[in-house]
Design an enzyme around this catalytic site. Structure first.
Site, PDB file in Angstrom:
ATOM      1  N   HIS A 427     -10.061   5.720  -1.828  1.00 16.79           N
ATOM      2  CA  HIS A 427      -9.042   4.765  -1.390  1.00 16.79           C
ATOM      3  C   HIS A 427      -8.085   4.405  -2.529  1.00 16.79           C
ATOM      4  CE1 HIS A 427      -7.755   0.665   0.195  1.00 16.79           C
ATOM      5  NE2 HIS A 427      -7.537   1.449   1.227  1.00 16.79           N
ATOM      6  N   TYR A 460       5.143  -3.459   4.174  1.00 15.90           N
ATOM      7  CA  TYR A 460       3.958  -3.969   3.480  1.00 15.90           C
ATOM      8  C   TYR A 460       4.386  -4.515   2.125  1.00 15.90           C
ATOM      9  CZ  TYR A 460       0.646  -1.468   6.590  1.00 15.90           C
ATOM     10  OH  TYR A 460      -0.089  -1.018   7.656  1.00 15.90           O
TER      11      TYR A 460
END
Length: 694
Positions: A427, A460
């Site tokens: 990630h 975002y």
């Protein structure tokens, strides 16, 4: 410190309250189409929650697991609490939808059913049905010779109750599957949208010729979409994943959404075949399939009902006419997106792909858009003979198919593609470029809290950090070696990585602040806080007088304002941009600012490869300090967590502070001022000065 279950907020209920805050945006003074977007987001979030979290709880219950959370609620107790919460909130969703659509009608924008149209528009719908709908819909009979069909996850259909005109006593049931190739609404005019099921209902007897329609009901199904892949036993992980994606479509039914007052026999017919627990059947008095409201929110004729469009700005030391490598070599650079543009991130890879001095590009990819300029630049670089190494995380939930596509394209171009690490998700967001400078190698790194995705970068909030420092070069090289080779040493020196280091480092820094008692300060911004060891350490710090401010958008299992947490304040910020950055400040650590790809959750700290990056550069630290100060001052977008798990809006004072709007204004002000100043070094200094002053 000994903890007990009542010191933790349930994870699932905390997530539901987060989604309630998303829905609560409909109560604010926002443009109408922005409110419609929040309904779409709320419903999309809920779809994923049911597909993964509720489905998982059902599996735990079936397996006889008694406790699965820090608060020790059993799976059954959690399922009951979730259903109760959502059945109550359904009424609020219906209220907001009706209120917003009513206000839209005053603005001359309508959602109308077929029967409410004038004859001219009905005729247009009829023509659309025969030219566009009829050829692609799938009429399905269900009887002794026609078994109940497979219904894809989130598929939208019309169940019908019909009888043979020649034999009225023979009632039959069937359905009309509405394929996803059709738009959710037919835009019959510039300001009128007709729900597709309304048109299909009107023509049901033409779909089943010789039969009379008694009743119909729109419905939508949700399936278990979690995938369990036995990685250790897989010789070909890509093939195993492709098989898993096919099996996902056949997951157990976990929810049925159906229109309210549907014919009882139709409901019984669906329940009999799907075997859905009655509490997982949700009846709506409004339209179904509301994630598709984006279609209406994007109407180009009603942009006045949207928030003004903000254009992200590129600030010094980045410059269109300056090589990005020259800029990064001079100093570390931190940008806050989407207020500052994502363009330098793309330029970093694009320039590397074209630069003849670049010999190697390494990158991790987690979520990538379907038409990615960044991945195309990597493909170009590999095709030109550069050494390109890309870690493509094939297990990124709901992005598996897209990532598979890009992994194959990169491999075909000659890139070395890594599919992941057995037992872990990768990630971390990091890229490294290596250039030849004479007889030496020069390293350039980009580390981020967000994905290499230009689309999500517009909506975002994330932090990107560019550096050419030797210690970051050493650690990013080691990290990519860990990804591509065999390594039992998964520890870095300057960067911290999970699963071995990040949690350890965070606990160490919390202990340092705890030792400083009431002089200690912790400010941490993240998406979710779940890890019980970190929560316990924060409780201990609070009891010693450490001032702790947490900015947590989503799940928070920590209980503030108790005897053991009286010095902890938790706030959540929900706005037009999704708060996605992870930024941590520990007053007495050195360095004391960090950015990370990891939330403080067991999955991030124990089951994923993540990175936490220390920030040494003073200008970058000043930017992060201002960013956190703004968010802690926000009294427009912010909610405060109470010890009962509920959230309350922050009371507005005479001076209202919307942290997202303020950052838009700050960056625009800097950009406008700098446009007048052609001196690069003076412009960079001014940018830093304005960030500090504001």
């Amino acid at each position: 410190m000994q903890t007990s279950p009542d010191m933790f907020i349930n994870r699932e209920l905390s997530w539901l309250r987060f989604n309630s805050r998303v829905l609560d945006q409909c109560s604010k003074n926002l443009p109408l189409l922005e409110k419609l977007k929040f309904i779409a987001i709320y419903c999309t979030n809920l779809d994923e929650f049911y597909m993964i979290r509720v489905a998982g709880l059902k599996q735990l219950f079936s397996a006889g697991v008694n406790a699965s959370s820090s608060d020790e609620m059993t799976p059954l107790q959690q399922l009951k609490a979730i259903r109760k919460y959502l059945h109550q909130e359904k009424e609020l969703l219906e209220h907001y939808f009706n209120e917003i659509t009513s206000e839209l009608e005053k603005e001359n924008l309508f959602i109308k059913h077929y029967e409410n149209l004038d004859e001219n528009l009905k005729q247009k719908c009829d023509e659309y049905f025969f030219s566009n709908i009829f050829p692609v819909i799938v009429p399905i009979a269900v009887d002794a010779t026609h078994p109940f069909p497979h219904l894809n996850n989130l598929s939208f259909s019309l169940a019908v109750k019909i009888f043979d005109k020649a034999h009225p006593e023979l009632v039959k049931f069937g359905m009309i599957r509405i394929p996803r190739v059709l738009p959710r609404f037919y835009e019959v005019s510039a300001n009128i949208y007709v729900p597709i099921e309304s048109i299909v209902h009107q023509h049901a007897e033409e779909i089943f010729p010789g039969y009379k329609l008694l009743a119909s009901a729109a419905f939508r199904v949700t399936r278990n979409a979690d995938m369990v892949i036995e990685e250790e036993e897989a010789d070909d992980f890509m093939m195993i994943l492709e098989q898993g994606l096919k099996l996902r479509r056949k997951g157990a039914f976990v929810r049925l959404q159906i229109q309210k007052d549907a014919d009882e026999q139709i409901v019984e017919f669906l329940n009999t075949h799907m075997k859905i627990f009655h509490k997982d059947v949700y009846e709506y008095s409004i339209l179904l399939n509301l994630p598709s409201l984006w279609q209406i929110a994007g109407n180009k004729n009603f942009t006045h009902l949207l928030s003004p469009l903000y254009t992200p700005k590129t600030l010094p030391p980045f410059d269109e006419n300056l090589s990005i490598f020259d800029a990064v070599e001079k100093e570390d650079i931190l940008i806050i997106q989407p207020f500052e543009s994502f363009d330098p991130v793309y330029k970093f890879i694009k320039e590397a792909s074209k630069d003849p001095e670049v010999i190697s590009i390494r990158m991790t990819l987690y979520r990538v858009e379907k038409n990615s300029n960044i991945v195309q630049a990597l493909i170009d670089a590999a095709s030109d003979g550069k050494q390109v190494t890309v870690m493509v995380e094939l297990k990124a939930r709901f992005d598996e198919e897209n990532n598979l596509h890009w992994a194959k394209a990169l491999e075909n171009a000659g890139a070395h593609v890594i599919y992941g690490i057995t037992g872990f998700k990768v990630h971390a967001k990091v890229s490294q470029v290596i250039r030849k400078q004479g007889d030496k190698l020069k390293f350039y790194m980009h580390l981020s809290t967000g994905n290499y995705n230009a689309s999500s970068a517009k909506i975002y909030t994330d932090v990107s950090y560019f550096t050419s420092k030797a210690e970051f070069a050493r650690d990013t090289t080691s990290f990519f070696h860990i990804l591509s080779g065999f390594s039992k040493n998964r520890r870095l020196q300057t960067l911290s990585m999970s699963p071995n280091q990040i949690k350890e480092k965070i606990l160490e820094m919390i202990r340092i602040e705890t030792s400083k008692k009431n002089k200690g300060v912790i400010v941490a911004k993240m998406n979710s806080l779940v890890d019980s060891d970190i929560i316990q350490a924060l409780y201990e710090a609070s009891m010693e007088g450490v001032k702790i401010d947490l900015i947590i958008r989503g799940i928070c299992c920590l209980k503030p304002d108790e005897e053991y947490s009286k010095n902890i304040r938790v706030r959540s910020i929900i706005g037009k941009y999704l708060e996605h950055a992870r930024v941590f400040y520990f007053k007495h650590s050195e360095p004391n600012y960090f950015i990370s790809s990891a939330d403080w959750m067991p999955r991030n700290l124990e089951r994923r490869l993540e990175l936490m990056t220390p920030i040494y550069d003073e200008r970058s630290k000043a930017k992060l300090a201002q960013f956190l100060r703004l968010q802690l001052s926000d009294n427009v977008l912010a909610y405060e967590l109470k010890n009962n798990g509920e959230y309350e809006k922050i009371p507005s004072s005479e001076k209202t502070i919307d942290s997202q709007q303020t950052l838009e204004e700050y960056v625009s002000k800097i950009y406008k001022t700098l446009k007048k100043d052609t001196d690069q070094s003076r412009a960079t200094h001014l940018a830093s000065k304005l960030f500090k002053e504001n």
